[in-house]
Design a protein around this motif. Structure first.
Motif, PDB file in Angstrom:
ATOM      1  N   UNK A  55       0.753  -1.017  -0.244  1.00 47.07           N
ATOM      2  CA  UNK A  55       0.080   0.054  -0.122  1.00 47.07           C
ATOM      3  C   UNK A  55       0.825   1.173   0.159  1.00 47.07           C
ATOM      4  N   UNK A  56       2.046   1.356   0.632  1.00 46.17           N
ATOM      5  CA  UNK A  56       2.642   2.524   0.728  1.00 46.17           C
ATOM      6  C   UNK A  56       3.973   2.367   0.491  1.00 46.17           C
ATOM      7  N   UNK A  57       4.586   1.241   0.134  1.00 40.56           N
ATOM      8  CA  UNK A  57       6.071   1.237  -0.511  1.00 40.56           C
ATOM      9  C   UNK A  57       6.275   0.331  -1.618  1.00 40.56           C
ATOM     10  N   UNK A  58       5.272   0.199  -2.443  1.00 45.49           N
ATOM     11  CA  UNK A  58       5.058  -0.655  -3.580  1.00 45.49           C
ATOM     12  C   UNK A  58       6.400  -0.290  -4.500  1.00 45.49           C
ATOM     13  N   UNK A  59       6.660   1.076  -4.919  1.00 46.96           N
ATOM     14  CA  UNK A  59       7.487   1.200  -5.780  1.00 46.96           C
ATOM     15  C   UNK A  59       9.065   0.827  -5.209  1.00 46.96           C
ATOM     16  N   UNK A  60       9.110   1.065  -3.915  1.00 50.04           N
ATOM     17  CA  UNK A  60      10.608   0.560  -3.355  1.00 50.04           C
ATOM     18  C   UNK A  60      10.590  -0.833  -3.449  1.00 50.04           C
ATOM     19  N   UNK A  61       9.684  -1.464  -2.981  1.00 45.42           N
ATOM     20  CA  UNK A  61       9.699  -2.908  -2.698  1.00 45.42           C
ATOM     21  C   UNK A  61       9.788  -3.530  -4.387  1.00 45.42           C
ATOM     22  N   UNK A  62       9.331  -2.931  -5.383  1.00 44.44           N
ATOM     23  CA  UNK A  62       9.637  -3.414  -6.566  1.00 44.44           C
ATOM     24  C   UNK A  62      10.978  -3.469  -6.967  1.00 44.44           C
ATOM     25  N   UNK A  63      11.905  -2.586  -6.095  1.00 43.95           N
ATOM     26  CA  UNK A  63      13.030  -2.507  -6.828  1.00 43.95           C
ATOM     27  C   UNK A  63      14.164  -3.666  -6.029  1.00 43.95           C
ATOM     28  N   UNK A  64      13.549  -4.453  -5.066  1.00 46.77           N
ATOM     29  CA  UNK A  64      14.246  -5.526  -4.359  1.00 46.77           C
ATOM     30  C   UNK A  64      14.763  -6.454  -5.357  1.00 46.77           C
ATOM     31  N   UNK A  65      15.867  -6.972  -5.426  1.00 52.02           N
ATOM     32  CA  UNK A  65      16.532  -7.582  -6.479  1.00 52.02           C
ATOM     33  C   UNK A  65      16.139  -9.106  -6.124  1.00 52.02           C
ATOM     34  N   UNK A  66      15.817  -9.857  -7.061  1.00 55.43           N
ATOM     35  CA  UNK A  66      15.319 -11.287  -7.035  1.00 55.43           C
ATOM     36  C   UNK A  66      16.469 -12.044  -6.740  1.00 55.43           C
ATOM     37  N   UNK A  67      17.730 -11.865  -6.974  1.00 53.02           N
ATOM     38  CA  UNK A  67      18.726 -12.666  -6.434  1.00 53.02           C
ATOM     39  C   UNK A  67      18.913 -12.737  -4.908  1.00 53.02           C
ATOM     40  N   UNK A  68      18.623 -11.342  -4.085  1.00 48.05           N
ATOM     41  CA  UNK A  68      18.327 -11.734  -2.582  1.00 48.05           C
ATOM     42  C   UNK A  68      17.413 -12.627  -2.268  1.00 48.05           C
ATOM     43  N   UNK A  69      16.167 -12.795  -2.745  1.00 46.96           N
ATOM     44  CA  UNK A  69      14.898 -13.711  -2.548  1.00 46.96           C
ATOM     45  C   UNK A  69      15.545 -14.910  -2.934  1.00 46.96           C
ATOM     46  N   UNK A  70      16.175 -15.277  -3.908  1.00 45.19           N
ATOM     47  CA  UNK A  70      16.425 -16.410  -4.618  1.00 45.19           C
ATOM     48  C   UNK A  70      17.477 -17.174  -3.468  1.00 45.19           C
ATOM     49  N   UNK A  71      18.657 -16.306  -2.928  1.00 39.26           N
ATOM     50  CA  UNK A  71      19.412 -16.568  -1.813  1.00 39.26           C
ATOM     51  C   UNK A  71      18.957 -16.976  -0.675  1.00 39.26           C
ATOM     52  N   UNK A  72      17.675 -16.340  -0.507  1.00 39.76           N
ATOM     53  CA  UNK A  72      16.924 -16.989   0.984  1.00 39.76           C
ATOM     54  C   UNK A  72      16.377 -18.267   0.833  1.00 39.76           C
ATOM     55  N   UNK A  73      15.683 -18.337  -0.476  1.00 41.56           N
ATOM     56  CA  UNK A  73      14.977 -19.426  -0.839  1.00 41.56           C
ATOM     57  C   UNK A  73      16.096 -20.807  -0.884  1.00 41.56           C
ATOM     58  N   UNK A  74      17.198 -20.565  -1.603  1.00 34.30           N
ATOM     59  CA  UNK A  74      17.994 -21.721  -1.571  1.00 34.30           C
ATOM     60  C   UNK A  74      18.370 -21.953  -0.232  1.00 34.30           C
ATOM     61  N   UNK A  75      18.720 -20.807   0.683  1.00 33.86           N
ATOM     62  CA  UNK A  75      18.938 -21.489   2.287  1.00 33.86           C
ATOM     63  C   UNK A  75      17.729 -22.200   2.914  1.00 33.86           C
ATOM     64  N   UNK A  76      16.509 -21.893   2.404  1.00 33.66           N
ATOM     65  CA  UNK A  76      15.456 -22.622   2.904  1.00 33.66           C
ATOM     66  C   UNK A  76      15.514 -24.151   2.443  1.00 33.66           C
TER      67      UNK A  76
END
Length: 497
Positions: free
Chosen positions: A308-329
């Motif tokens: 609702x408030x930070x959509x533009x900023x959240x859209x800039x989060x790099x997918x590699x960061x989230x991929x690294x977390x899911x690989x850790x999982x």
């Protein structure tokens, strides 16, 4: 009056870690929810709003603290034909009925079905999910530049090394923040969250599904709702068991069934699809320090604020960061000791575990894999009990005594009848036969029918027959279903305390 102690324990015993863990989960939920929406053939907001509603509601209604529930692939794949043929409004109606079915399942105590899921099946389920989680990251790792691989490696390095320096902040959150800053500052050519799909603007709002309220609608949605409810409960109960093991605590499985139903109904009323517990996000939450209901609520609420408030900023989060977390999982979820245990455990257990993994990975259907494992476990168990049965014969004067020990049921009746073959075929046939079953138990009408056949065969060959030593439960079955009391055969009831 509410239990203040329980309220404080469930919600505020670990506030700082719960809030930080919930924020990490919220960020990890975004690409997942968008991806599941694409699978189902609906707008990304349907999956994102579902994740918000389900996580926030289940925090209050669920039976497993610290477990994350949101929109999931397991439910999304079920509704593809419904959305394609009838539209998203029918999806919302089906999701409401899904929640009703789950509440009914709780009343019927279908959560007790988990007692029939063996440890080997659960291990196979965990390993299969770990493999699927890793495989889901591969599209983000193909046809990309070296920057992506470097960022994934850096993310994994921070995830595993930061805890050695400090545990004040969850290391996955550190990885997301640092890599996001670098991506924006250096304008790195990597995939970002907004590349997954357009993020919604504004808040979800209450609405009723725009479908006709008639039997035709029920006929259309009921099969999908029943399947969604079953798959959702199965994955939720298995995930709850896994979180139980990770945290060394228990959970209320019946309450979890009710909670899942309520959460799905609310999700549909706010424009969301159905969902259930998510093992990947639950592992992220637990490994990031989340333990209480506050962590689950924060995941949903933080996701709402981010959209609702930070959509533009959240859209800039790099997918590699989230991929690294899911690989850790995936690494943390996989039961690595199950590999050497393949040679140590009984071969039947290993076959069940491997079969569960293979079926889940091959079909991407968790329910099919678990069902295959449960059926195979049942077959092996039945065979084991069947082989733990024997009949011995001895001669005492003019009497032949057959002593049966073990379990007599549908799988062992053939062995029972073969072991008590015609007395005339024995080298020293006797005119009087005693069948001693004090060490046996008759379980079903197949067993009683086998006893009937044995007695009738011996009587037909001119022998007098006495059955003795029936325990009380077996005697009750004989009284109700056997023909022996009509043929003059004496049934001796063994005394029991």
């Amino acid at each position: 009056m509410p239990d203040i102690g329980a309220l404080r324990r469930d919600w505020f015993s670990n506030p700082r870690a719960d809030i930080l863990a919930g924020i990490v989960v919220a960020l990890a939920l975004i690409p997942e929810a968008i991806g599941f929406s694409i699978i189902a053939g609906v707008d990304p907001r349907v999956g994102l709003y579902a994740s918000v509603a389900i996580a926030m509601v289940i925090a209050f209604t669920g039976g497993r603290q610290g477990m994350i529930s949101a929109a999931t692939a397991a439910v999304a794949v079920v509704v593809v034909p419904l959305v394609r043929d009838h539209g998203v409004e029918y999806l919302f109606a089906a999701t409401i009925l899904m929640g009703v079915f789950q509440a009914i399942a709780a009343i019927l105590r279908l959560d007790l079905v988990m007692q029939f899921v063996s440890r080997s099946v659960i291990t196979g389920f965990v390993n299969a999910l770990a493999i699927l989680i890793f495989m889901a990251q591969l599209p983000q790792l193909t046809h990309v530049g070296w920057e992506t691989y470097a960022m994934v490696a850096a993310g994994l390095g921070m995830i595993y090394l930061v805890p050695r320096l400090t545990t004040a902040v969850p290391s996955p959150l550190v990885a997301i923040v640092v890599l996001s800053v670098l991506t924006i500052w250096l304008d790195l050519p990597v995939h970002r969250v907004h590349d997954m799909g357009e993020l919604p603007e504004g808040l979800p709002y209450f609405t009723l599904p725009d479908v006709p309220l008639n039997w035709e609608t029920l006929r259309i949605i009921a099969p999908y709702s029943a399947t969604m409810a079953a798959v959702g409960l199965l994955e939720s109960l298995l995930t709850a068991q896994i979180v139980d093991d990770m945290t060394h605590t228990g959970s209320d499985k019946q309450r979890e069934c009710v909670g899942q139903g309520g959460a799905n109904i609310v999700a549909a009323l706010f424009g969301g699809m159905g969902g259930c517990a998510m093992i990947g996000q639950s592992v992220i939450n637990v490994t990031s320090g989340g333990r209480g209901r506050l962590s689950t609520f924060t995941a949903g609420f933080a996701l709402l604020i981010l959209l609702a408030m930070l959509g533009d900023l959240v859209g800039q989060v790099p997918m590699p960061a989230l991929v690294a977390i899911m690989i850790m999982v995936s690494i943390g979820t996989f039961s690595w000791n199950s590999i050497p245990n393949l040679a140590k455990h009984p071969w039947q257990s290993s076959v069940v575990m491997v079969t569960t993994v293979v079926v889940v990975v091959a079909t991407h259907n968790l329910a099919l894999g678990v069902l295959a494992g449960v059926i195979l476990s049942g077959v092996f168990f039945t065979h084991k009990v069947m082989t733990m049965f024997e009949v011995t014969r001895r001669r005492e004067g003019e009497t032949a005594i057959y002593t049966a020990t073990g379990q007599v049921f549908f799988a062992s009746v053939d062995r029972f009848q073969a072991a008590l073959g015609p007395e005339s075929s024995q080298p020293d046939p006797a005119n009087h036969v005693i069948i001693d079953v004090s060490g046996a138990h008759f379980w079903d009408i197949s067993a009683i029918g086998a006893l009937d056949k044995v007695v009738e065969r011996m009587r037909h060959n001119g022998r007098s027959v006495q059955v003795r030593g029936l325990n009380r439960a077996s005697a009750d079955l004989v009284d109700r279903f056997a023909l022996t009391d009509k043929t003059g055969v004496e049934i001796g009831l063994a005394p029991h305390p």
